[in-house]
Structure formats: C-alpha cells, structure tokens
Design an enzyme around this catalytic site. Structure first.
Site, mmCIF file in Angstrom:
data_model
loop_
_atom_site.group_PDB
_atom_site.id
_atom_site.type_symbol
_atom_site.label_atom_id
_atom_site.label_comp_id
_atom_site.label_asym_id
_atom_site.label_seq_id
_atom_site.Cartn_x
_atom_site.Cartn_y
_atom_site.Cartn_z
ATOM 1 N N ASP A 113 0.847 -1.185 0.000
ATOM 2 C CA ASP A 113 0.000 0.000 0.000
ATOM 3 C C ASP A 113 0.886 1.240 0.000
ATOM 4 O O ASP A 113 2.081 1.170 0.318
ATOM 5 C CB ASP A 113 -0.919 -0.007 1.230
ATOM 6 C CG ASP A 113 -2.202 0.808 1.007
ATOM 7 O OD1 ASP A 113 -2.337 1.400 -0.078
ATOM 8 O OD2 ASP A 113 -3.044 0.822 1.909
ATOM 9 N N ASP A 138 -5.205 -2.942 -2.402
ATOM 10 C CA ASP A 138 -6.524 -2.303 -2.514
ATOM 11 C C ASP A 138 -6.503 -1.164 -3.527
ATOM 12 O O ASP A 138 -7.445 -0.381 -3.598
ATOM 13 C CB ASP A 138 -7.008 -1.792 -1.152
ATOM 14 C CG ASP A 138 -6.079 -0.781 -0.536
ATOM 15 O OD1 ASP A 138 -6.130 0.395 -0.946
ATOM 16 O OD2 ASP A 138 -5.292 -1.156 0.348
ATOM 17 N N ASP A 192 -1.259 -0.901 5.037
ATOM 18 C CA ASP A 192 -1.758 0.459 5.239
ATOM 19 C C ASP A 192 -1.118 1.093 6.475
ATOM 20 O O ASP A 192 -0.680 2.249 6.460
ATOM 21 C CB ASP A 192 -3.279 0.423 5.364
ATOM 22 C CG ASP A 192 -3.886 1.790 5.649
ATOM 23 O OD1 ASP A 192 -4.319 2.438 4.692
ATOM 24 O OD2 ASP A 192 -3.927 2.195 6.833
ATOM 25 N N HIS A 227 39.774 -13.986 0.104
ATOM 26 C CA HIS A 227 41.040 -14.403 -0.494
ATOM 27 C C HIS A 227 42.173 -13.429 -0.161
ATOM 28 O O HIS A 227 41.953 -12.283 0.229
ATOM 29 C CB HIS A 227 40.896 -14.508 -2.011
ATOM 30 C CG HIS A 227 40.560 -13.189 -2.656
ATOM 31 N ND1 HIS A 227 41.504 -12.211 -2.909
ATOM 32 C CD2 HIS A 227 39.382 -12.675 -3.073
ATOM 33 C CE1 HIS A 227 40.936 -11.168 -3.461
ATOM 34 N NE2 HIS A 227 39.644 -11.416 -3.565
ATOM 35 N N GLU A 274 32.609 -13.137 -7.124
ATOM 36 C CA GLU A 274 32.442 -11.708 -6.890
ATOM 37 C C GLU A 274 31.496 -11.099 -7.922
ATOM 38 O O GLU A 274 31.217 -11.698 -8.973
ATOM 39 C CB GLU A 274 33.816 -11.019 -6.941
ATOM 40 C CG GLU A 274 33.816 -9.518 -6.704
ATOM 41 C CD GLU A 274 33.155 -9.110 -5.392
ATOM 42 O OE1 GLU A 274 31.917 -9.220 -5.283
ATOM 43 O OE2 GLU A 274 33.871 -8.676 -4.487
#
Length: 559
Positions: free
Chosen positions: A21, A87, A136, A363, A439
């Site tokens: 919403d 809605d 909402d 690494h 990566e």
C-alpha cells in the site's frame, strides 16, 4: 555447484503473498509506502518494508510499495511465486495488463515492478481496504516518522500487532527518509491520505471501468566457532561492497574525503572495498523474520496461525476495538520479541542440533590490490601475489591450530581457488567449487581505478552509487542481483552442510552479503563494513532458520 558436498535436488518453489500500500497526505504531499511478505501456506509474516518518500503522489507511493514488497519477496527466495494483494484498483489492473498505462510517470514504475520476478511468476488480486490493514498501517508509520524527521524503524512498528498477526522474532533494520522519489508529479484526482492521517479521508472505492485511470480526473488509489582472539569489526564510512582487492582499513582511493553523490560519504577505495557510500535501498527499511533474512531450512517461529485470507476476513471489522484481550496479546507478543532480542545466540532449544557454520574467508591479495582497481568476476581473473600467498599460508596455519573446519568450498575465480588450495593442503581436505560465491561482475569498470571510472563513466557511476539495482557500465551485475545470488547459494549450502563447519573462500561483496542477510540489515549496511584481505568472518545457521553472526573481519592471524 561442483565438487564434494553438492546440493541435492531443489524442492518445489515457495509461494508468497505480498500485500502493499502507499499513501500521500495531499496528493501530491508527504507520502510513504508499506509492504509485507507472507508465507502463502501458513500466513506467517516473513518480512516488512516501509519508507517515507517525501512529497509524491498517492499512485507513486502505491507503486513504490509494490516494488518494495516484490523485492523483499525476491530476497527471501528468488525462485518463489508471488500473489500480490492490493486495494489499489489502479495498480492491480495496470500490472495485470487490463488497463493501459498512459501516464509517463507510471510507465517506469510498472516496468520496474515487472522486472523483479520473471514473467508469469507474479499474479495480482484486488482486495478491499479493510483486508489490507497491515500494509496500510506500515505506510502510515512511515509517513508519521517522516513528519517527525525520523526514519521508519521496524523495531518500533506495531503494524503486525495491530492487525492481529503473530509478530514472531523481528530483526530490526533501519528505514530511511528520502526526499522525493525522483519520479516527478503525477496527474489524477486524489485517492487521499491513508488511515490515521490527520484531517484526511480516503474514498471507499477505486475505479471499476477499464479506462485509463491516470487520465485527468481519474481516481487511483555465542561463542566464536574459530576461537580466534582479536576479532575486529570496522565501521568505516564510505566503503561499499565492491571487490577491488584490499587496501588499508579506512576510506581509501583517489578521492578520499570528497563528498559523494546524494549526500553520500567521502569517496572510498575501489580495490578491496570500492567506492563511495551514501546509496540507499529503494525498498527503504525492512524487517526480515526468522533471523536469516531469507528463505532457508526454516520452521515456524511461533505456533501455526490462520491463513492470511481467513484471518483478514475474520478481522476486517475488528481494527480499533482494542479491549483488554487485544492489549494483553500485544503485550505478550512484545515480551516474546524482547526476549528473543536479548537472548544471546545459541540459547535456542537443545533439540535444534548443531548449526551449519560458515567460516567466511576473503582471499589473499592480488597484484591489483595496491593499485586499488575494480576486480570482480568479469575481468582478468588475477592470481595471488607473493603477499597474498603468504597471507593464505598464515590463514591455513591458524585454521589448522583451531581444527574446526570440516569442508572447504570456494568461488571459481583464480584468487579464491588458490587461497582455498593452500588452506586445503594444510588441513588435508578437498576443495568444492561453488559458482554462487563469485564476486560481482563490474562490467566495463574491471581493471580501472575509481578515479578512472568517474572520469570515463560519470553518469553510470553516479547511478550505481545511488541504487543497489544499478548495473556497472557494459552489463555488469548490480548489488541487488549479487544479493539474490548469495541468498540462494546460502540456502543450498546450509542444506548440504547441516550441522558442519565449512570454510567458504569468497570475496568482499558475497561475504558482506552473508553478514547483512544474517543480521536482516538493509543493503546500505554494506557501506558500513570493512573487510580486509585474508580476513575471517563467521555465521551460524540453525534448524529453525535463525542465524547468528559469530565473527567479522578477524585479521589477528596475519599479525
């Protein structure tokens, strides 16, 4: 994945319900959105997102809520199917293809929503406003926070409690106030402000004729598993999760201290930590249930609850009728949340068994490290330098003394396989290769310094620094895409190595993402982590889906 410990056949795709919403107090006016992801089978709340948007229109806020909900669902499981319930007749009809989208402000928003999942994996359903209370109220919380000059915080949200859903264990992460969405103003009559907005009322119905609703006058709606002393967790402003082999643990690069775009922090290094912070997630703040931050071998946190549809129907007229029963339930749920927050990791039920523990090794250095160049998965694939091999030998000696690692899995890139091979030789283990640990691909920026990228591709760089969805020049990989890939990889590895301690040899962005997801933190948290070459981090994953960060950026073995 190849090598030992391969993942078994994947099970059926999960199904989520996304309720979203948005509202604007003025249309255009101060606006915000809310979105919630539910498990379609149990109705359990899995994730929440909300954000104050600044001054935009109601329709823009509704679309932003949709995008945030879909992104939260994708982070939980990129292979899931999704049923969107809103809605807003406007959004539902346009996204279902039954209404044309003619307004120029709506087209890019609809296209953005359509790209989150592949075509055919998302369906749309209109529901009455009374059945959309959770989203909402999240939107209203975001707007209220924005009015106070604050960010929406899931840790203080009561939207889940107010709508009768089990709160579960909310992992709180920051939202963010954003001064406008950048989509521009939109024509159309006001759908008015959301419930609880001061002096605002919302019309009860949306248009029901298949016309263009965007035309003028239309109404839219515990212990460190590696036992290493001296672990450090640097919070360095201005670092981003880009792989660009390490530099010193501070904001680095050719433009250190220079203000970044969109109010970002100073420009940081590319090689090892890369670029400037300050970029934010377009989905705003979020709260991911279950601790791990994404779908995994999870069980329900509390007891079973009714499915979302029956609960919404049963509770549609109950909002606001507090009473002592509702107050007691809310207090009890809050106590449960507080207890889960305070309890240290590892205090779970003894029958959960040993967790899958990932020891995350970045690494060692490569020749690109001192040059601070982008080094992802799409470039020259450098091997370790002499300094990097020495670092790997020190890691291997340290891990051999601890004796906890039972398996090794590495990224397919040369620098990670070489690091893993040195450790494996010392520990007497084989190395399995997992492509999901690679990566990020930095596209045309591979091999360049941050300054060179700024000079050659300034617009692309600014876009990349402003959004985790932006891709590097030349078809590189966005950080959002990397996050989805890492989440799926994590789930496969947790299932394959349940109860075992596994060394994952990877890179800056994937390792930071493992940590971010375990904490349920937003994408911008990547900018606040420092990760050195050959450093160790660790995350444990429990049978109930919870995760515990045990270690971060430990370099004590290198001293």
């Amino acid at each position: 994945m190849t090598g030992a410990g391969a993942d078994p056949e994947a099970g059926p795709a999960r199904e989520f319900v996304v309720e979203a919403d948005g509202g604007s107090r003025g249309n255009p006016g101060p606006a915000g959105y809310g979105a919630v992801v539910l498990d379609a089978a149990t109705g359990e709340t899995l994730a929440e997102a909300a954000e104050y948007l600044g001054v935009v229109t109601n329709n823009v806020a509704e679309y932003r809520g949709l995008v945030a909900g879909l992104r939260a669902a994708r982070e939980l499981d990129p292979d899931a199917t999704v049923r969107v319930r809103m809605d807003s007749k406007l959004v539902v009809e346009q996204m279902s293809g039954r209404w044309k989208i003619k307004h120029p402000d709506m087209k890019p928003l609809a296209a953005e929503a359509a790209r989150v999942f592949p075509p055919g994996r998302v369906t749309y359903e209109w529901i009455p406003r009374a059945q959309n209370k959770h989203a909402d109220r999240l939107a209203n919380e975001a707007m209220d926070a924005g009015a106070r000059g604050e960010r929406w915080s899931p840790s203080t949200s009561t939207a889940d409690l107010d709508t009768g859903r089990s709160a579960g264990g909310r992992t709180a992460t920051g939202g963010g106030a954003r001064a406008g969405s950048g989509t521009g103003a939109e024509t159309g009559a006001a759908s008015a402000a959301r419930t609880g907005a001061p002096g605002a009322a919302r019309p009860p119905a949306e248009p029901t004729v298949p016309a263009d609703p965007t035309a003028p006058g239309a109404t839219g709606s515990a212990a460190d598993p590696t036992a290493a002393p001296g672990a450090s967790a640097s919070d360095t402003a201005g670092t981003r999760g880009a792989e660009a082999d390490a530099g010193p643990p501070a904001a680095r690069g050719d433009a250190t201290g220079t203000p970044g775009p969109a109010g970002g922090r100073g420009a940081g290094a590319v090689e090892g930590q890369a670029a400037v912070g300050g970029a934010r997630s377009a989905s705003g703040g979020s709260a991911v249930r279950g601790g791990a931050g994404a779908a995994g071998p999870a069980g329900p946190e509390a007891g079973p609850r009714p499915d979302a549809a029956s609960e919404a129907a049963a509770g549609s007229g109950a909002s606001g009728s507090a009473g002592s029963s509702t107050t007691s339930q809310a207090a009890a749920s809050a106590d449960v949340r507080a207890a889960r927050t305070v309890a240290s990791p590892g205090w779970g039920p003894p029958d959960m068994g040993a967790p899958a523990t990932f020891v995350l090794l970045r690494h060692g250095e490569t020749p690109l490290t001192p040059q601070k160049r982008f080094s992802g998965s799409g470039g020259s694939d450098p091997s370790l330098s002499a300094a990097g091999r020495e670092q790997a030998e020190k890691v291997a000696a340290s891990l051999a003394r601890r004796g906890t690692v039972q398996a090794i899995v590495a990224s397919p890139l040369a620098r990670t396989r070489e690091t893993a091979g040195i450790v494996a030789a010392r520990l007497g283990l084989e190395v399995a290769v997992e492509d999901g640990l690679r990566e990020t691909d930095f596209g045309a920026w591979e091999g360049l310094t941050f300054g060179e990228v700024r000079e050659r591709y300034p617009d692309d760089l600014n876009a990349w620094l402003s959004s985790p969805d932006a891709e590097p020049t030349g078809g590189g990989e966005s950080f959002a895409a990397t996050g989805a890939r890492v989440a799926a990889t994590r789930d496969r590895l947790v299932a394959a190595y349940a109860g075992r301690t596994v060394l994952l040899v990877s890179h800056v962005t994937p390792i930071k993402t493992f940590v971010r997801l375990a904490l349920g933190a937003p994408p911008e948290s990547l900018f606040r982590m420092e990760l050195s070459a050959a450093s160790l981090s660790a995350v444990a994953y429990y049978a109930d889906g919870g995760a515990s960060v045990r270690l971060f950026n430990d370099t004590s073995h290198l001293r």
